[in-house]
Design an enzyme around this catalytic site. Structure first.
Site, mmCIF file in Angstrom:
data_model
loop_
_atom_site.group_PDB
_atom_site.id
_atom_site.type_symbol
_atom_site.label_atom_id
_atom_site.label_comp_id
_atom_site.label_asym_id
_atom_site.label_seq_id
_atom_site.Cartn_x
_atom_site.Cartn_y
_atom_site.Cartn_z
ATOM 1 N N GLU A 79 -38.248 3.260 34.939
ATOM 2 C CA GLU A 79 -37.419 3.011 36.140
ATOM 3 C C GLU A 79 -36.205 1.777 35.986
ATOM 4 O O GLU A 79 -36.362 1.409 35.107
ATOM 5 C CB GLU A 79 -37.774 1.823 37.354
ATOM 6 C CG GLU A 79 -37.481 2.044 38.044
ATOM 7 C CD GLU A 79 -38.343 0.846 39.324
ATOM 8 O OE1 GLU A 79 -38.071 1.147 40.736
ATOM 9 O OE2 GLU A 79 -39.486 0.301 39.355
ATOM 10 N N LYS B 206 -38.018 7.663 45.170
ATOM 11 C CA LYS B 206 -38.870 6.394 45.229
ATOM 12 C C LYS B 206 -39.023 6.396 46.647
ATOM 13 O O LYS B 206 -38.519 6.116 47.803
ATOM 14 C CB LYS B 206 -38.400 5.107 45.049
ATOM 15 C CG LYS B 206 -39.032 4.444 44.508
ATOM 16 C CD LYS B 206 -39.720 3.234 43.839
ATOM 17 C CE LYS B 206 -40.152 1.689 44.285
ATOM 18 N NZ LYS B 206 -39.628 0.066 43.256
ATOM 19 N N CYS C 246 -42.915 3.718 39.694
ATOM 20 C CA CYS C 246 -42.862 2.430 39.830
ATOM 21 C C CYS C 246 -44.341 1.802 41.297
ATOM 22 O O CYS C 246 -45.209 2.324 41.137
ATOM 23 C CB CYS C 246 -41.993 1.570 39.757
ATOM 24 S SG CYS C 246 -41.932 -0.178 39.597
#
Length: 284
Positions: A44, A116, A157
């Protein structure tokens, strides 16, 4: 998909300098190619980490902008697939971006993107306060795509803490390899990083490729590191010698391992889907 394909997970310490980060990524691509990897996964924020929260808005670009074009050219020139986990894609207005996982093939074409879904709005115990939603738009789509490395499930993440997403990727979208590019904080990484990754691999019977930011980006920000590749039995098959150095972890994705684990423990047949529990509750 071939019976065995070599992949790599990068570990790096991105800074607030686009050119410096691209140079690091280019060097890691060369290492991966030399090692025989056909896919290299970056963490990321691979292209930029600001010194302060929200700095990324200033450099956010659309996917057809000059930053992403450089990485597409890098993939094409090196004949390698790249997983670019967490690109600062320009959002719907000047005050927002999208944290986008971009998958590029070895011809330099963008094959898939995932924005995300779960944003990091957290008061880290003993650490800093983060509010990713203050400048980031959350994505809504679950993304899986066929590739020479199996069917890939794309995440980023903080998504790692939400197992329902990974269940969806495995059981509804047929994922075989889960990709988790990340920039975990030092505190949360020490407590949960490896445990969560191995849990996602075991409960979905998928390979997990987790490319991580590691080390101090600035005086105010530090990432945990520890890039890992984990097989469907939960065994770590790729790892760097330490958590903070810049380098790559390399492992082979073995189709036979996926098939063996899933046939010997057929959880897809034993699993009770959400609809079952809703029906059971309604009948009480």
């Amino acid at each position: 998909m071939a019976t065995s394909v070599r992949v790599a997970a990068a570990q790096m310490t991105s800074v607030n300098d686009l050119s410096a980060n691209f140079s690091t990524c280019s060097r890691l691509v060369k290492e991966a190619v030399t090692a025989g990897a056909k896919l290299l996964c970056f963490p990321e924020n691979f292209s930029y980490v600001g010194s302060k929260s929200g700095n990324s808005l200033a450099i956010a670009e659309p996917l057809d902008g000059p930053i992403m074009k450089k990485y597409c050219s890098l993939a094409k020139e090196s004949s390698i697939w790249l997983s670019l986990g967490g690109f600062q894609e320009k959002g719907s207005d000047d005050s927002h971006l999208r944290n986008t996982h971009v998958l590029i093939d070895d011809a330099g074409n963008i094959r898939s993107t995932y924005s995300k879904m779960h944003l990091f709005d957290v008061d880290v115990p003993g650490g800093a306060v983060y509010k990713e939603s203050s400048f980031t738009e959350a994505g809504n789509d679950v993304v899986a795509i066929d590739s020479p490395f199996g069917r890939l499930g794309l995440t980023v993440c903080y998504d790692l803490r939400f197992p329902d997403l990974y269940q969806e990727l495995r059981f509804r979208h047929g994922a075989e390899v889960l990709m988790v590019p990340a920039a975990f904080t030092k505190v949360t990484g020490e407590a949960h990083w490896e445990t969560l990754l191995r849990a996602r691999a075991i409960e979905t019977q998928c390979y997990v490729i987790a490319a991580a930011q590691g080390g101090k980006h600035s005086e105010e920000r530090e990432s945990y590191g520890d890039s890992l590749i984990i097989d469907p039995w939960g065994k770590i098959v790729g790892r760097l010698s330490d958590r903070t150095s810049t380098g790559i972890a390399v492992a082979d994705i073995e189709l036979s391992v996926i098939q063996s684990v899933r046939s010997k423990m057929p959880i897809s047949q034993h699993r009770k889907p959400v609809e079952f529990w809703r029906s059971a509750s309604a009948s009480l």
